[in-house]
Design a protein around this motif. Structure first.
Motif, PDB file in Angstrom:
ATOM      1  N   ASP A  96      -9.876   0.844  -4.286  1.00 13.64           N
ATOM      2  CA  ASP A  96     -11.166   0.174  -4.212  1.00 13.64           C
ATOM      3  C   ASP A  96     -11.040  -2.158  -4.266  1.00 13.64           C
ATOM      4  OD1 ASP A  96     -13.850  -0.699  -4.586  1.00 13.64           O
ATOM      5  OD2 ASP A  96     -13.037  -1.721  -6.604  1.00 13.64           O
ATOM      6  N   PRO A  97     -11.566  -2.403  -2.859  1.00 10.21           N
ATOM      7  CA  PRO A  97     -11.345  -3.506  -2.623  1.00 10.21           C
ATOM      8  C   PRO A  97     -10.857  -4.564  -3.722  1.00 10.21           C
ATOM      9  CG  PRO A  97     -12.760  -2.947  -1.272  1.00 10.21           C
ATOM     10  CD  PRO A  97     -11.714  -1.989  -1.939  1.00 10.21           C
ATOM     11  N   GLU A  98     -12.293  -4.251  -4.811  1.00 13.40           N
ATOM     12  CA  GLU A  98     -12.483  -5.142  -5.500  1.00 13.40           C
ATOM     13  C   GLU A  98     -11.387  -5.056  -6.538  1.00 13.40           C
ATOM     14  OE1 GLU A  98     -16.524  -5.501  -7.073  1.00 13.40           O
ATOM     15  OE2 GLU A  98     -16.219  -6.470  -9.012  1.00 13.40           O
ATOM     16  N   ASP A 152     -11.202  -6.095   8.387  1.00 17.11           N
ATOM     17  CA  ASP A 152     -13.111  -5.521   8.000  1.00 17.11           C
ATOM     18  C   ASP A 152     -13.073  -5.969   6.721  1.00 17.11           C
ATOM     19  OD1 ASP A 152     -13.956  -3.636   6.059  1.00 17.11           O
ATOM     20  OD2 ASP A 152     -13.424  -1.803   6.001  1.00 17.11           O
ATOM     21  N   PHE A 157     -12.298  -7.160  -2.209  1.00 16.40           N
ATOM     22  CA  PHE A 157     -10.950  -8.209  -2.183  1.00 16.40           C
ATOM     23  C   PHE A 157     -11.565  -9.466  -2.678  1.00 16.40           C
ATOM     24  CE2 PHE A 157      -7.119 -10.353  -2.098  1.00 16.40           C
ATOM     25  CZ  PHE A 157      -5.968  -9.167  -2.540  1.00 16.40           C
ATOM     26  N   GLU A 185       1.062  -1.117  -0.651  1.00 12.28           N
ATOM     27  CA  GLU A 185       0.419   0.123   0.184  1.00 12.28           C
ATOM     28  C   GLU A 185       1.253   1.056   0.064  1.00 12.28           C
ATOM     29  OE1 GLU A 185      -3.892   1.222   2.683  1.00 12.28           O
ATOM     30  OE2 GLU A 185      -2.329   1.353   3.551  1.00 12.28           O
ATOM     31  N   GLY A 219      -6.451   3.588   0.139  1.00 10.59           N
ATOM     32  CA  GLY A 219      -8.478   3.129   0.063  1.00 10.59           C
ATOM     33  C   GLY A 219      -8.326   2.951  -1.173  1.00 10.59           C
ATOM     34  N   LEU A 239      -2.656  -7.229   7.271  1.00  9.75           N
ATOM     35  CA  LEU A 239      -3.876  -6.208   7.034  1.00  9.75           C
ATOM     36  C   LEU A 239      -3.984  -5.741   8.662  1.00  9.75           C
ATOM     37  CD1 LEU A 239      -7.207  -8.394   5.503  1.00  9.75           C
ATOM     38  CD2 LEU A 239      -6.488  -6.801   4.469  1.00  9.75           C
ATOM     39  N   THR A 248     -15.894  -6.042   4.725  1.00 11.78           N
ATOM     40  CA  THR A 248     -16.621  -5.443   3.323  1.00 11.78           C
ATOM     41  C   THR A 248     -15.152  -5.759   2.441  1.00 11.78           C
ATOM     42  OG1 THR A 248     -18.157  -3.885   4.597  1.00 11.78           O
ATOM     43  CG2 THR A 248     -17.871  -3.388   2.522  1.00 11.78           C
ATOM     44  N   TRP A 249     -13.735  -4.844   3.241  1.00 16.91           N
ATOM     45  CA  TRP A 249     -12.820  -4.831   2.471  1.00 16.91           C
ATOM     46  C   TRP A 249     -13.093  -6.336   2.546  1.00 16.91           C
ATOM     47  CZ3 TRP A 249      -7.721  -6.075   1.523  1.00 16.91           C
ATOM     48  CH2 TRP A 249      -7.003  -5.939   0.908  1.00 16.91           C
TER      49      TRP A 249
END
Lengths: 322, 322
Positions: B58-60, B94, B101, B49, B56, B90, B96-97
């Motif tokens: 987008d994880p997808e 998270d 992903f 990162e 930040g 990580l 949602t993340w």
């Protein structure tokens, strides 16, 4: 040529002749020729500073350990190593650190005939990711899900010394003893490759794994995967001399829940016992029958008088998360 | 079960039937049965990162890209993917993340028939390490060191759009255009797997790599490894519509030094040109002859009139380190 290309040079060496390596470091990918008729075994571990090793850890020991914990996974599968990749994030290019790390890494790689075949180097918080490749004959891999009720449960070497070393380094109140006598068990674990490969050649050896998170917790993985239970003979567990000075509770905790042991835990038919004993003798490595697998699910610690020693032997976590 | 065991569940799926996977996620190692008679191709990349992607991100898209850049290395070797491992650090779990992903990662894995076979999850600064495995028939891998003088130099697709997307995101003064029209080229690169495998089947195709660090810099890897030079026909380079609004210098910089393109750059005998053109047509992918390899070392950019366009075409670094 950038700083990180220079770093990569620490890790660029010709592949040894006679190895599986057709093309090593330097192309888009490495090219390996596995032995015909074999299956491929793959394992990957990521080590993060401050979580898997102390900040400022000796780089040579770190190089050894990062590869050793991966080779231990190959050992637990009964596989012969054929190569590994290293991906490395570093906050800065410190030549002394890199030279030490490479020295420890390659000493073990050479000893285990497991050449570096590729990888990546980048700037970032210190992070080591190694992926190892091995090979095994079809049907011979030692899996977690192949244990049978009636199997003996075996342990190579002995457990607990790495946990004592950690406690002495951290200054945990209960820990006593000489750090020097146990530090090597924490810093320079020996992957049990020869044992794993020999066991994979015996029909009666069924399931295996390497003890990395604590003996009972790891045994739980075999029990769940195989749908069996176990009686562990607590008085049969080999006790390291360095642990004899501890009170009984902490000694046992180190041995059954300590982690970082990298010994093999395996199950085998009773008829295999003489073969296993002979392999241990040939390798100069103690192998000890420490229990028996049973049809009923659950895990019991039993002492020499047959009494159950712990009411809740699973979920052992006196040390908390580590 | 700890937080990180729960994370691992996002990545635990049954291996698809018909794949090389004998035993997937969950044991000490994965077990693969490569196609008999094939060689194994391995590549590993680590993404950090703030260095390889924006904090930040987008994880997808990140899940897609992390696998895509590795598959692009297999494409450049002419290999067919058989599986990959993912090691993931990580800072926190998270959900949602992780779901995003995993969605991006598995969508590409499924599209490329490249199942996840194992890996590791740990707490630490965000770091993604993927190692991919592929297979290729012996002697067919496309290496960097196999280019010959007289070969045509070919490029798939076109380069420069990812670099323009980066500039628009960063707000670099020279950049103009619609980010939406080029963002996908930066965020969702397409590994040229079908092209790589088809090229590996043609005798006259000699060397290849994927363009990840800029066309001329990557071409330099082929030239050094093969001991040849190159004339690049600058007016033959395909120009993306989105780059037409740039001044000439920055347009060319994007195209020859931009990076993050993940197109294939390859060399082939002149006699192979009809085969290569036909493959491009069959795959619906432009392939363009952009130059010629020559015996004399060095790299020249030549325009349509035969004039050299740059006095010092190597070491191109108008953008600085990125």
């Amino acid at each position: 040529m950038g700083e990180f290309d220079l770093i990569a040079r620490h890790f660029t060496r010709a592949a040894p002749s006679g190895s599986a390596v057709v093309l090593g470091v330097g192309d888009d990918g490495a090219l390996l020729q596995p032995t015909p008729g074999h299956q491929l075994v793959i394992s990957s571990d990521m080590l993060v500073e401050g979580r898997h090793f102390f900040p400022g850890a000796d780089p040579e020991r770190l190089g050894h350990k990062a590869l050793a914990v991966n080779l231990s996974d190959l050992a637990a599968m009964g596989a012969r190593p054929i190569g590994f990749t290293l991906a490395l994030a570093l906050p800065e290019a410190d030549d002394t650190w890199l030279a030490g790390f490479a020295k420890g890494l390659f000493a073990l790689a050479d000893a285990c005939a497991c050449p570096l075949v590729g990888g990546d180097t980048t700037r970032g918080p210190l992070n080591l990711c190694i992926t190892v490749f091995g090979e095994v004959l079809p049907g011979r891999a030692l899996r977690r899900d192949a244990a049978l009720p009636g199997d003996d449960l075996w342990l190579s070497g002995r457990t607990g010394e790495a946990r004592l070393a950690l406690a002495l380094r951290r200054g945990e109140a209960w820990a006593r003893g000489d750090l020097a006598s146990v530090a090597e068990r924490m810093d320079r674990p020996t992957p049990r490759l020869a044992l794993g490969q020999a066991l994979a050649g015996i029909d009666g050896v069924h399931a295996a794994l390497d003890v990395s998170d604590g003996l009972l917790g790891d045994l739980g993985h075999i029990l769940r995967a195989s749908g069996v239970g176990a009686d562990v003979f607590v008085d049969a567990l080999p006790v390291a001399p360095a642990l004899r000075g501890l009170d009984e509770r902490h000694r046992l905790d180190c041995m059954v829940a300590g982690g970082d042991d990298y010994e093999l835990l395996f199950s085998a038919s009773t008829a295999s016992a003489p073969h296993i004993d002979r392999i241990g003798t040939e390798l100069g490595l103690n192998v000890t029958r420490i229990g028996r697998l049973v049809p009923a699910e659950g895990l019991r610690l039993i002492d020499a008088t047959g009494q159950s020693r712990l009411a809740q032997p699973l979920g052992f976590d006196h040390f908390g998360s580590h």
